[in-house]
Scaffold this active site. Sequence first.
Site, short mmCIF file in Angstrom:
data_model
loop_
_atom_site.label_atom_id
_atom_site.label_comp_id
_atom_site.label_asym_id
_atom_site.label_seq_id
_atom_site.Cartn_x
_atom_site.Cartn_y
_atom_site.Cartn_z
CD GLU A 127 -3.18 -0.88 0.70
OE1 GLU A 127 -3.35 0.18 0.06
OE2 GLU A 127 -4.04 -1.77 0.80
CG HIS A 166 -6.52 -3.25 -5.63
ND1 HIS A 166 -7.16 -2.79 -4.51
CD2 HIS A 166 -7.02 -4.50 -5.85
CE1 HIS A 166 -8.00 -3.72 -4.07
NE2 HIS A 166 -7.94 -4.76 -4.87
CG ASP A 176 -6.38 0.81 -4.83
OD1 ASP A 176 -7.45 0.29 -5.19
OD2 ASP A 176 -5.53 0.20 -4.16
#
Length: 195
Positions: A127, A166, A176
Amino acid sequence: MSDAVPPPPLQIDRASGLLAGARQVLSPHFDARPAGVLPELLVVHGISLPPGEFGGPWIDRLFTGTLPVDAHPYFREIAGQRVSAHALIRRDGQIVQYVPFGERAWHAGQSAYRGRSACNDFSIGLELEGTDDTPYSDAQYQALVALTATLLVAYPSLTRQAIVGHSDVAPGRKTDPGFAFDWERFRTLLATTRR
Ligand SMILES: [Zn+2]
């Protein structure tokens, strides 16, 4: 580039799947990969909590299942989600690890890569703290390149070719890391990185 302090060299212990040089906030949201399945794919994500706000403790809280639903109206919407990623790169480049890389983190959800579904089984989820339309920071590109290069060495089943967003594995459902993520910049930096 950035005036952030250079991060310490990254090192992954294959036995534990833990990254030296990262802050460890271990999540209960993981389980084992299917027998014999290795990490073959890197999935890059973007996240911020609440959406558009950076620097708070809420991503740690979400990934550890301790998000206080009363702290923000949005948190009520995502209450009860049992999700995680292997690691987060914060705006200043700090890396936080939630799940050992050898284990299965719960980051991709319903997803497919080249016709193969359930990407969590065979991927590592990274992330970036950010939003789809906010440029990611220099420190984040540097940390992501360093972490990716370290992962490629530690897990030879990964390749430079199998790195996606993603949105690539969950099109129509996820956007994202967004158009703000500069893939060309990332790939160019990665190509010039040697370990
Ligand atoms: Zn995502």
